[in-house]
Design a protein around this motif. Structure first.
Motif, PDB file in Angstrom:
ATOM      1  N   LEU A  27       0.817  -1.197  -0.150  1.00 53.61           N
ATOM      2  CA  LEU A  27       0.047   0.060  -0.026  1.00 53.61           C
ATOM      3  C   LEU A  27       0.872   1.132  -0.018  1.00 53.61           C
ATOM      4  N   PHE A  28       0.622   2.102  -0.865  1.00 49.82           N
ATOM      5  CA  PHE A  28       1.423   3.383  -1.273  1.00 49.82           C
ATOM      6  C   PHE A  28       0.435   4.533  -0.884  1.00 49.82           C
ATOM      7  N   VAL A  29       0.934   5.505   0.249  1.00 50.33           N
ATOM      8  CA  VAL A  29       0.008   6.685   0.502  1.00 50.33           C
ATOM      9  C   VAL A  29       0.972   7.834   0.507  1.00 50.33           C
ATOM     10  N   ASN A  30       0.416   8.646  -0.260  1.00 49.67           N
ATOM     11  CA  ASN A  30       1.046  10.292   0.038  1.00 49.67           C
ATOM     12  C   ASN A  30       0.307  10.755   1.221  1.00 49.67           C
ATOM     13  N   THR A  31       1.242  11.197   2.084  1.00 50.96           N
ATOM     14  CA  THR A  31       0.795  11.690   3.410  1.00 50.96           C
ATOM     15  C   THR A  31       1.187  13.230   3.552  1.00 50.96           C
ATOM     16  N   ALA A  32       0.689  13.655   4.695  1.00 51.01           N
ATOM     17  CA  ALA A  32       0.842  14.994   5.143  1.00 51.01           C
ATOM     18  C   ALA A  32       0.363  15.004   6.634  1.00 51.01           C
ATOM     19  N   SER A  33       1.269  15.812   7.646  1.00 49.04           N
ATOM     20  CA  SER A  33       1.196  15.960   8.792  1.00 49.04           C
ATOM     21  C   SER A  33       0.049  16.988   9.432  1.00 49.04           C
ATOM     22  N   PHE A  61       4.538   8.271   1.761  1.00 50.69           N
ATOM     23  CA  PHE A  61       5.351   9.143   1.163  1.00 50.69           C
ATOM     24  C   PHE A  61       5.026  10.580   1.405  1.00 50.69           C
ATOM     25  N   PRO A  62       5.571  11.335   2.309  1.00 52.09           N
ATOM     26  CA  PRO A  62       5.321  12.558   2.734  1.00 52.09           C
ATOM     27  C   PRO A  62       5.188  13.489   1.406  1.00 52.09           C
ATOM     28  N   CYS A  63       4.478  14.524   1.480  1.00 51.27           N
ATOM     29  CA  CYS A  63       4.392  15.368   0.327  1.00 51.27           C
ATOM     30  C   CYS A  63       3.707  16.579   0.569  1.00 51.27           C
ATOM     31  N   ASP A  64       4.571  17.834   0.204  1.00 48.18           N
ATOM     32  CA  ASP A  64       3.924  18.935   0.811  1.00 48.18           C
ATOM     33  C   ASP A  64       3.457  19.744  -0.497  1.00 48.18           C
ATOM     34  N   ASN A 141      -3.928  14.921  -0.435  1.00 47.00           N
ATOM     35  CA  ASN A 141      -2.999  13.969   0.557  1.00 47.00           C
ATOM     36  C   ASN A 141      -3.883  12.678   0.845  1.00 47.00           C
ATOM     37  N   PHE A 142      -3.171  11.414   1.048  1.00 47.15           N
ATOM     38  CA  PHE A 142      -3.803  10.450   1.611  1.00 47.15           C
ATOM     39  C   PHE A 142      -4.489   9.660   0.451  1.00 47.15           C
ATOM     40  N   THR A 143      -4.159   9.991  -0.996  1.00 48.00           N
ATOM     41  CA  THR A 143      -4.566   9.078  -2.071  1.00 48.00           C
ATOM     42  C   THR A 143      -3.733   7.684  -1.768  1.00 48.00           C
ATOM     43  N   LYS A 144      -4.470   6.513  -2.170  1.00 49.43           N
ATOM     44  CA  LYS A 144      -3.914   5.036  -1.661  1.00 49.43           C
ATOM     45  C   LYS A 144      -3.984   4.281  -3.016  1.00 49.43           C
ATOM     46  N   PRO A 159      -8.632   9.965  -1.497  1.00 48.82           N
ATOM     47  CA  PRO A 159      -8.213  10.345  -0.039  1.00 48.82           C
ATOM     48  C   PRO A 159      -9.227  10.194   1.066  1.00 48.82           C
ATOM     49  N   THR A 160     -10.372  10.461   0.731  1.00 47.28           N
ATOM     50  CA  THR A 160     -11.480  10.371   1.764  1.00 47.28           C
ATOM     51  C   THR A 160     -11.680   8.794   2.255  1.00 47.28           C
ATOM     52  N   VAL A 161     -11.350   7.936   1.451  1.00 45.21           N
ATOM     53  CA  VAL A 161     -11.660   6.415   1.795  1.00 45.21           C
ATOM     54  C   VAL A 161     -10.708   6.224   2.898  1.00 45.21           C
TER      55      VAL A 161
END
Length: 177
Positions: A27-33, A61-64, A141-144, A159-161
């Motif tokens: 599972l690959f996820v682009n993330t943000a804090s 994968f943190p992404c800004d 953010n949080f596309t999986k 992202p909303t899933v």
């Protein structure tokens, strides 16, 4: 090219070659804090703990690129995730997921699963609109992206899933040998 042709650096500086993950469900996820969806880290960690021993791996994968919601350094991001959500799955160094500087793994993932493609009941990707595949940017953010044990991108989640909503499909995939 396959998913196993790529590599990335983790936030701790180690390099990870995705070829070493052959045979795992990924599972690959682009993330943000600093995103409204950041609490998804908790459910992601729950999925990771529940299924890791069955051959399941998550890579964040943190992404800004979306609203400047990941402003920290790799070390700050790792500390935030560990302290606030107990994250133990690997986090990559901060990357871009769209545009000319998009990380090659995200160029590949986007080319394999467009946002509006259809999926059957088991979550298998139905390739009905190939024209949309190449231009399917990450929207937030949080596309999986879920990858089966053979390296096929079988699902792209919005992202909303919530991660917990994906568990049935993950359970099916980890059962497949």
């Amino acid at each position: 090219m396959s998913i196993y042709s790529y590599q990335t650096k983790l936030s701790n500086g180690e390099k990870i070659d995705f070829g070493t993950l052959k045979g795992e469900v990924l599972l690959f996820v682009n993330t943000a804090s600093k995103c409204g969806l950041t609490p998804q880290y908790e459910e992601l960690e729950g999925l990771y703990k529940a299924h890791k021993e069955k051959g399941f791996e998550i890579i964040g994968f943190p992404c800004d690129q979306f609203g400047g919601q990941e402003p920290g350094t790799d070390e700050e991001i790792m500390e935030f995730c560990s302290t606030n959500f107990g994250v133990s799955f690997p986090l990559a160094q901060k990357i871009e997921v769209n545009g000319e500087n998009a990380h090659p793994i995200y160029q590949y993932l986007r080319s394999q699963a467009a946002a509006d493609e259809e999926f059957d009941e088991a979550g298998a990707l139905q390739r009905e609109d190939r024209d949309m595949v190449e231009s399917s940017d990450i929207q937030w953010n949080f596309t999986k992206f879920l990858v089966d044990r053979k390296g096929n991108v079988v699902h792209r989640f919005a992202p909303t899933v919530k991660p917990k909503e994906m568990e049935r499909i993950i359970e099916q995939l980890v059962k497949e040998a």
